[in-house]
Design a protein around this motif. Structure first.
Motif, short mmCIF file in Angstrom:
data_model
loop_
_atom_site.label_atom_id
_atom_site.label_comp_id
_atom_site.label_asym_id
_atom_site.label_seq_id
_atom_site.Cartn_x
_atom_site.Cartn_y
_atom_site.Cartn_z
N GLY A 59 26.70 38.98 -49.59
CA GLY A 59 27.00 37.71 -48.93
C GLY A 59 27.31 36.56 -49.87
O GLY A 59 27.87 35.55 -49.45
N SER A 112 22.12 29.47 -49.17
CA SER A 112 22.91 29.51 -47.92
C SER A 112 22.65 28.25 -47.10
O SER A 112 23.56 27.74 -46.45
CB SER A 112 22.59 30.76 -47.11
N ASP A 139 31.04 30.11 -44.60
CA ASP A 139 30.35 31.34 -45.02
C ASP A 139 28.84 31.11 -45.11
O ASP A 139 28.04 32.02 -44.87
CB ASP A 139 30.92 31.87 -46.34
N TYR A 191 26.05 33.25 -43.13
CA TYR A 191 24.90 33.83 -43.84
C TYR A 191 23.60 33.41 -43.15
O TYR A 191 22.69 34.21 -42.97
CB TYR A 191 24.90 33.36 -45.29
#
Lengths: 198, 220
Positions: free
Chosen positions: A106, A113, A123, A127
């Motif tokens: 990831g 994240s 993204d 995540y």
């Protein structure tokens, strides 16, 4: 007044949450400033051409370690009141591998994240959704893995206790290890510089 | 020296500082505080005077029934006495072994002995080691027996007492005791033997010591 401040009752639970919120925001801010909000930057360490993450994390470790050590020697921190997370060897190895795979796939770890999502990166949001799903699956399947989750308990151990070396010597060896790591990282970045994307 | 350093980058200078601090760390040795401590007599005196270092038997019983896991219950009597009877969830750490026992100074510890004297001495030893979260069971096991295992109930209770008596009976049953009634001489009869320790079925949970270590949700 000595630290840890919360354990010495400088503030209560509610104020503790406010302080934790402030520390969390600060942590996120510096992660972002170090470039950790970018999945590309984070994934770069697995290719070897940019080991900023490795260097920043190791710098944080030795800064905190030296700071805590000298503050405790000066009597400003009571180290025996600082929480040491207990070691559950096998489940923690399994958890570490799982986190590592997630990191490689990831491009983020859980903390970064959040930083990515906070700065609007899609993204990062994806995540975070994965984390929520993972938490749900973990919670629902906990009864199946509970025995493993609590296995190989070793208590709250520390390197000086395990190795029998003096505390100060372990501090010195960790500093040496970090400096060696920085040197190694510099070499690796030069060696793999040719695969750095433009 | 300054000329040599002037050619270095900031990163290299920081690395040199870290190395110097690392070398310096070898000299002071362990940062943990040793066994020599200073006691604040005024603070200790106030704690004793205000009895903030006490936990009553009903209070402890409630904690056990609730399955609270935020404390450790320590039996400071001998192993033989512990094996004969101990309060549910208690760990055995005789007074003589307290100095070397693995106890966290940030843990809440509840100490008890037969009457309370040994627990009080153990409390003072722990206070000397810098433990600020240790408590004593008021009256020790004697009071535990009188108020929890074998509470004396009035033969003809007033209507206003019924709820509280029902509560006393249910707590007593939880710990396998038998309520007493009638004259005080009954206290010495065979019916007042300490019950064998058994995990009650009516509890809502097990205390920390009995149920294995729970992972604390603290830290990163």
């Amino acid at each position: 007044m000595s630290a840890p401040l919360f354990k010495y009752g400088l503030f209560g639970d509610n104020m503790g949450l406010v302080v934790a919120f402030g520390i969390g925001i600060g942590f996120g801010f510096f992660l972002e400033r170090a470039g950790f909000g970018s999945g590309r930057k984070l994934a770069a360490q697995f290719y070897g051409y940019d080991l900023t993450v490795f260097k920043v994390m190791f710098t944080a470790i030795i800064t905190a370690m030296l700071g805590l050590y000298y503050l405790s020697v000066l009597g400003l921190v009571d180290l025996s009141l600082v929480y040491v997370s207990p070691t559950y060897l096998l489940p923690q190895i399994a958890g570490g591998l799982l986190l590592g795979f997630g990191f490689v796939i990831g491009g983020y770890c859980p903390g970064t994240s959040c930083v990515a999502a906070a700065t609007g990166r899609i993204d990062g949001f994806v995540y975070l959704c994965g984390i929520v799903v993972g938490i749900f699956v973990f919670g629902e399947s906990f009864s199946l893995i509970e025995a493993f989750y609590n296995s190989s308990s070793m208590g709250s151990i520390t390197l000086p206790a395990v190795t029998g070396l003096s505390y100060g010597l372990v501090v010195f060896l960790v500093v040496l290890m970090a400096l060696g790591g920085f040197w190694f990282a510099g070499r690796a970045e030069k060696k793999w510089a040719h695969i750095r994307p433009e | 020296m300054m000329k040599l350093l002037s050619g270095w980058t900031w990163t290299q200078k920081c690395a040199l500082i870290a190395l110097a601090l690392g070398v310096g760390a070898v000299l002071p040795g362990s940062p943990y505080r040793g066994t020599r401590v200073s006691l604040d007599m005024k603070e200790l005196g106030l704690i004793v005077q205000n009895e903030t270092d006490h936990i009553s038997a009903p209070e402890l019983a409630d904690w056990i029934i609730q399955g609270r896991a935020d404390y450790r219950l320590i039996d400071v009597r001998s192993d033989a006495e512990y094996n004969e009877y101990h309060i549910q969830g208690a760990e055995s750490i005789p007074v003589g072994e307290l100095a070397t026992a693995e106890l966290g100074r940030n843990e809440k510890l509840v100490l008890y002995s037969e009457g309370g004297i040994h627990a009080a001495q153990a409390w003072m030893l722990l206070a000397g080691r810098g433990f600020k979260h240790s408590y004593m069971l008021t009256g020790g096991l004697d009071e535990w027996k009188d108020r929890i295992l074998f509470p004396r109930l009035p033969e003809s209770p007033l209507p206003a007492q019924r709820d509280s008596l029902a509560r006393v009976k249910s707590v007593c049953a939880f710990f396998g005791g038998t309520p007493q009634s009638g004259a005080a001489e009954d206290a010495l009869t065979d019916s007042k033997r300490v019950p064998k320790l058994q995990i009650p079925t009516g509890g809502t949970g097990t205390p920390k010591a009995a149920g294995g270590k729970k992972k604390k949700k603290e830290g990163c």
